[in-house]
Scaffold this motif. Structure first.
Motif, PDB file in Angstrom:
ATOM      1  N   THR A   1       6.453 -16.984  52.213  1.00 52.75           N
ATOM      2  CA  THR A   1       7.240 -17.212  53.412  1.00 52.75           C
ATOM      3  C   THR A   1       7.879 -18.600  53.405  1.00 52.75           C
ATOM      4  O   THR A   1       9.035 -18.761  53.821  1.00 52.75           O
ATOM      5  CB  THR A   1       6.375 -17.018  54.667  1.00 52.75           C
TER       6      THR A   1
ATOM      7  N   LYS B   1      11.886 -19.026  53.466  1.00 53.34           N
ATOM      8  CA  LYS B   1      12.557 -19.863  54.465  1.00 53.34           C
ATOM      9  C   LYS B   1      13.545 -20.810  53.794  1.00 53.34           C
ATOM     10  O   LYS B   1      14.684 -20.964  54.231  1.00 53.34           O
ATOM     11  CB  LYS B   1      11.530 -20.667  55.272  1.00 53.34           C
TER      12      LYS B   1
ATOM     13  N   SER C   1      15.071 -19.774  59.834  1.00 56.14           N
ATOM     14  CA  SER C   1      14.180 -20.505  60.734  1.00 56.14           C
ATOM     15  C   SER C   1      12.754 -20.058  60.410  1.00 56.14           C
ATOM     16  O   SER C   1      12.541 -19.022  59.774  1.00 56.14           O
ATOM     17  CB  SER C   1      14.507 -20.162  62.188  1.00 56.14           C
ATOM     18  N   TRP C   2      11.775 -20.816  60.887  1.00 55.12           N
ATOM     19  CA  TRP C   2      10.385 -20.416  60.657  1.00 55.12           C
ATOM     20  C   TRP C   2      10.095 -19.070  61.314  1.00 55.12           C
ATOM     21  O   TRP C   2       9.378 -18.245  60.754  1.00 55.12           O
ATOM     22  CB  TRP C   2       9.411 -21.477  61.162  1.00 55.12           C
ATOM     23  N   THR C   3      10.674 -18.843  62.473  1.00 50.34           N
ATOM     24  CA  THR C   3      10.463 -17.566  63.164  1.00 50.34           C
ATOM     25  C   THR C   3      11.031 -16.417  62.351  1.00 50.34           C
ATOM     26  O   THR C   3      10.358 -15.389  62.159  1.00 50.34           O
ATOM     27  CB  THR C   3      11.109 -17.594  64.570  1.00 50.34           C
ATOM     28  N   ALA C   4      12.242 -16.575  61.861  1.00 54.85           N
ATOM     29  CA  ALA C   4      12.866 -15.515  61.055  1.00 54.85           C
ATOM     30  C   ALA C   4      12.098 -15.299  59.747  1.00 54.85           C
ATOM     31  O   ALA C   4      11.898 -14.158  59.316  1.00 54.85           O
ATOM     32  CB  ALA C   4      14.322 -15.852  60.760  1.00 54.85           C
TER      33      ALA C   4
ATOM     34  N   PHE D   1       8.915 -15.870  59.269  1.00 54.05           N
ATOM     35  CA  PHE D   1       7.670 -15.200  59.624  1.00 54.05           C
ATOM     36  C   PHE D   1       7.908 -13.712  59.878  1.00 54.05           C
ATOM     37  O   PHE D   1       7.161 -12.857  59.393  1.00 54.05           O
ATOM     38  CB  PHE D   1       7.029 -15.842  60.862  1.00 54.05           C
ATOM     39  N   MET D   2       8.950 -13.400  60.630  1.00 52.78           N
ATOM     40  CA  MET D   2       9.236 -11.998  60.962  1.00 52.78           C
ATOM     41  C   MET D   2       9.610 -11.188  59.719  1.00 52.78           C
ATOM     42  O   MET D   2       9.300 -10.003  59.636  1.00 52.78           O
ATOM     43  CB  MET D   2      10.340 -11.910  62.017  1.00 52.78           C
TER      44      MET D   2
ATOM     45  N   ALA E   1       5.072 -10.810  59.028  1.00 52.27           N
ATOM     46  CA  ALA E   1       4.768  -9.741  59.992  1.00 52.27           C
ATOM     47  C   ALA E   1       4.712  -8.342  59.370  1.00 52.27           C
ATOM     48  O   ALA E   1       3.764  -7.600  59.635  1.00 52.27           O
ATOM     49  CB  ALA E   1       5.751  -9.790  61.159  1.00 52.27           C
TER      50      ALA E   1
END
Length: 183
Positions: free
Chosen positions: A129, A133, A139-142, A144-145, A149
């Motif tokens: 991840t 990135k 982004s960290w959220t993207a 991660f998703m 996830a």
């Protein structure tokens, strides 16, 4: 069968198992598929331990880096290692080494094998991840998703399966006196 040649043949065979299971692949967005690689790595390290488990993963990565189509979807080459999935592949090596150390130190029992395999999953996901990135400029959220996830549930299932099968095979190899030569 207590020779180095035997140990290296088992190492090469184990790298081939990783390559075969890498072809079990379910494509996902962002180019990071669900594959059988982590199952294979967990299984092999649970069976062989730190030294030969890690050597098997290293050999697998080197074969892929050299261009042999051993990575997921019959891909290979240095481009894969610097692409979106490269962090996961490099993470496999760290996963193998740390899983092996954990089990070498605390014992190769079902409980420890499950913990080691879950820990290995986290290591690979963290490496993958982070690299995803950076390479995909997410982004960290993207990241991660797209990079963690989708893999959590299947990763837990693969970790438990690798631990269970690995301990079963390891015990049988020890009974047949085929495993001690790998230590």
């Amino acid at each position: 069968m207590k020779t180095k040649t035997y140990a290296y043949v088992v190492t090469a065979f184990s790298a081939a198992i990783i390559a075969v299971l890498a072809q079990i692949s379910i494509p996902l967005p962002l180019g990071v598929p669900i594959t059988g690689q982590t199952l294979a790595i967990g299984l092999i390290v649970t069976i062989l331990g730190t030294k030969y488990g890690t050597l098997s993963v290293l050999l697998y990565i080197l074969l892929g880096a050299a261009g042999l189509p051993v990575f997921s979807q019959f891909s290979g080459g240095l481009g894969i290692l610097v692409g979106p999935t490269g962090g996961y592949i490099i993470g496999f090596l760290v996963q193998a080494f740390l899983m092996g150390l954990y089990m070498d130190k605390l014992g190769t029992t079902y409980a420890h094998a499950i913990i080691a395999n879950l820990f290995g999953m986290v290591i690979t996901l963290a490496f993958g991840t982070t690299w995803l990135k950076i390479v995909a400029d997410l982004s960290w959220t993207a990241a991660f998703m797209g990079g963690v996830a989708p893999f959590i549930l299947v990763g837990v299932l693969k970790a438990v399966a690798a631990a269970w099968l690995g301990i079963m095979v390891r015990n049988r190899l020890e009974t047949a006196r085929l495993l001690p030569s790998l230590s």
